[in-house]
Design an enzyme around this catalytic site. Structure first.
Site, PDB file in Angstrom:
ATOM      1  N   PRO A   2       0.820  -1.208   0.000  1.00  0.00           N
ATOM      2  CA  PRO A   2       0.000   0.000   0.000  1.00  0.00           C
ATOM      3  C   PRO A   2       0.856   1.261   0.000  1.00  0.00           C
ATOM      4  O   PRO A   2       1.918   1.307   0.619  1.00  0.00           O
ATOM      5  CB  PRO A   2      -0.811  -0.124   1.296  1.00  0.00           C
ATOM      6  CG  PRO A   2      -0.032  -1.055   2.157  1.00  0.00           C
ATOM      7  CD  PRO A   2       0.631  -2.013   1.220  1.00  0.00           C
ATOM      8  N   GLU A   3       0.393   2.275  -0.715  1.00  0.00           N
ATOM      9  CA  GLU A   3       1.096   3.556  -0.735  1.00  0.00           C
ATOM     10  C   GLU A   3       0.693   4.371   0.493  1.00  0.00           C
ATOM     11  O   GLU A   3      -0.209   4.010   1.245  1.00  0.00           O
ATOM     12  CB  GLU A   3       0.819   4.291  -2.043  1.00  0.00           C
ATOM     13  CG  GLU A   3       1.247   3.457  -3.255  1.00  0.00           C
ATOM     14  CD  GLU A   3       1.427   4.252  -4.534  1.00  0.00           C
ATOM     15  OE1 GLU A   3       1.701   5.465  -4.462  1.00  0.00           O
ATOM     16  OE2 GLU A   3       1.324   3.645  -5.623  1.00  0.00           O
ATOM     17  N   LYS A  52       5.021   4.744   4.771  1.00  0.00           N
ATOM     18  CA  LYS A  52       4.390   3.422   4.760  1.00  0.00           C
ATOM     19  C   LYS A  52       4.487   2.714   6.113  1.00  0.00           C
ATOM     20  O   LYS A  52       4.287   1.505   6.193  1.00  0.00           O
ATOM     21  CB  LYS A  52       5.014   2.576   3.655  1.00  0.00           C
ATOM     22  CG  LYS A  52       4.834   3.179   2.262  1.00  0.00           C
ATOM     23  CD  LYS A  52       5.473   2.343   1.184  1.00  0.00           C
ATOM     24  CE  LYS A  52       5.297   2.993  -0.190  1.00  0.00           C
ATOM     25  NZ  LYS A  52       5.866   2.165  -1.276  1.00  0.00           N
ATOM     26  N   ARG A 129      15.699   7.916   8.929  1.00  0.00           N
ATOM     27  CA  ARG A 129      15.940   7.233   7.652  1.00  0.00           C
ATOM     28  C   ARG A 129      14.904   7.591   6.599  1.00  0.00           C
ATOM     29  O   ARG A 129      15.051   7.198   5.433  1.00  0.00           O
ATOM     30  CB  ARG A 129      15.929   5.709   7.847  1.00  0.00           C
ATOM     31  CG  ARG A 129      16.980   5.181   8.782  1.00  0.00           C
ATOM     32  CD  ARG A 129      17.119   3.668   8.665  1.00  0.00           C
ATOM     33  NE  ARG A 129      15.900   2.953   8.967  1.00  0.00           N
ATOM     34  CZ  ARG A 129      15.568   2.504  10.182  1.00  0.00           C
ATOM     35  NH1 ARG A 129      16.379   2.739  11.206  1.00  0.00           N
ATOM     36  NH2 ARG A 129      14.438   1.832  10.373  1.00  0.00           N
ATOM     37  N   ARG A 262      11.226  -2.241 -10.531  1.00  0.00           N
ATOM     38  CA  ARG A 262       9.805  -1.881 -10.494  1.00  0.00           C
ATOM     39  C   ARG A 262       9.342  -1.451 -11.878  1.00  0.00           C
ATOM     40  O   ARG A 262      10.106  -0.884 -12.668  1.00  0.00           O
ATOM     41  CB  ARG A 262       9.561  -0.733  -9.501  1.00  0.00           C
ATOM     42  CG  ARG A 262       9.941  -1.043  -8.068  1.00  0.00           C
ATOM     43  CD  ARG A 262       9.127  -2.169  -7.465  1.00  0.00           C
ATOM     44  NE  ARG A 262       7.712  -1.837  -7.448  1.00  0.00           N
ATOM     45  CZ  ARG A 262       7.113  -1.170  -6.448  1.00  0.00           C
ATOM     46  NH1 ARG A 262       7.820  -0.753  -5.405  1.00  0.00           N
ATOM     47  NH2 ARG A 262       5.814  -0.933  -6.499  1.00  0.00           N
TER      48      ARG A 262
END
Length: 272
Positions: A2-3, A52, A129, A262
Site C-alpha cells: 500500500p502507498e 508506509k 531514515r 519496479r
C-alpha cells in the site's frame, strides 16, 4: 504494497475506532505473544503514519511521569492486512499476528513485514531514515529537494526511495511525473527548483484525495473519459499499467520499462 495514503487512511480509521479505549490484545499466531501480554488492557491513545509505517501509541491510563507508555511499529509490506470484525469476533483463522478488541469492534493483523514494540530511540532512528511525508503537516520539502538536486539517479527512482520522499509508491510516481511533464529517466541533478516545487505541490494535492476516497484519483475531470481503468475497481490513470495504450492527452503509445526492479510507465511525448 500500500502507498502512503492508505496508511494515513488506516491510521485515521483506527484512531476513530479505538482511541481512548482499553483494548484486549492477543497474538493468536503466537509470534507477538510476549508483546501482546504487555499491551493487553492498556489504553490505545493514537495511531499515526509516516510514509508506509504505522505507529500505535499506548499507555496504562496514568498521568505524567508515572504513566507507562508503549509504542508498536507496523509495516504491512506486500502481504500485510488489517481485517475489521464486529463483536463478538469469530475465532481467529490463519496466521493472525495481532488481534485488537475494543468496545464495539476488533481487528486482526495478518502477514505484516513488521509488528514490534518500539522505543522512542527506535522511532527516532526510523524517522531519521525517512524523507518527508507529503501527508504530514511537519513535512519539510527542502530535505527532499536537497537529496534530489545532488543525485544523478533518475527522478523516477528517487521518488520511490523512501529516504527521499516517504509514502510514494509506483502509482503516484508514474502519475505525478506525467502530470508535471517530467521524463522519469532524468537525473535528479537536471531538475529545476520550479519542477520540483510542481511535483511536491501535486503530491500535496493528490495524496489527501487518496486518503479521503480510499483510491488513488489522478486524472483531471476534463480527461476522465475514454479507455477504461486498468482494473474494474480502480479509477482511471494516465499512464500507470497502460503500456502500449494511447496516451489520454496526445495519443502516443504509453511506454513501459523496468527501473530498479519496479514497473515504470510514461508517455514519451508528454514527458519529453
Amino acid at each position: 504494497m500500500p502507498e502512503g495514503h492508505a496508511l494515513h487512511r488506516l491510521a485515521r480509521r483506527q484512531q476513530r475506532q479505538f482511541g481512548g479505549q482499553r483494548l484486549s490484545v492477543s497474538s493468536p499466531q503466537g509470534r507477538f505473544s510476549p508483546e501482546a501480554a504487555l499491551l493487553d488492557g492498556m489504553v490505545f491513545r493514537a495511531a499515526e503514519a509516516w510514509g508506509k509505517h504505522l505507529i500505535h501509541r499506548w499507555d496504562d491510563g496514568g498521568r505524567g511521569a508515572s504513566a507507562t507508555r508503549r509504542m508498536v511499529h507496523i509495516h504491512l509490506g506486500i502481504y500485510g492486512t488489517f481485517r475489521e470484525e464486529p463483536l463478538p469476533m469469530p475465532e481467529p483463522t490463519g496466521q493472525v499476528r495481532m488481534r485488537l478488541v475494543g468496545d464495539e469492534s476488533g481487528v486482526d493483523l495478518r502477514g505484516p513485514n513488521a509488528c514490534e514494540l518500539y522505543t522512542p530511540e527506535q522511532l527516532d532512528a526510523l524517522l531519521a531514515r525517512l524523507g518527508p511525508d507529503p501527508l504530514r503537516a511537519d513535512a519539510d520539502p527542502e530535505i527532499a529537494w536537497r537529496a534530489i538536486a545532488r543525485s544523478r539517479r533518475a527522478i523516477g527512482s528517487l521518488l520511490m526511495d523512501q529516504k527521499v520522499v516517504a509514502g510514494i509508491g509506483n502509482i503516484y510516481r508514474a502519475e505525478v511525473l506525467f502530470r508535471v511533464g517530467v521524463d522519469p529517466h532524468r537525473p535528479g541533478t537536471t531538475l529545476t527548483r520550479d519542477e520540483f516545487d510542481e511535483i511536491w505541490a501535486d503530491l500535496l494535492h493528490l495524496m489527501p484525495i487518496g486518503v479521503r476516497r480510499g483510491h488513488i484519483h489522478v486524472v483531471r475531470p476534463d480527461d476522465d473519459h475514454g479507455a477504461p481503468a486498468y482494473a474494474a475497481d480502480r479509477p482511471r490513470t494516465y499512464v500507470y499499467r497502460r503500456a502500449g495504450e494511447p496516451c489520454r492527452l496526445c495519443g502516443t503509445a504509453v511506454e513501459w520499462a523496468e527501473m530498479e526492479g519496479r514497473n515504470l510507465f510514461w508517455c514519451p511525448s508528454c514527458q519529453s
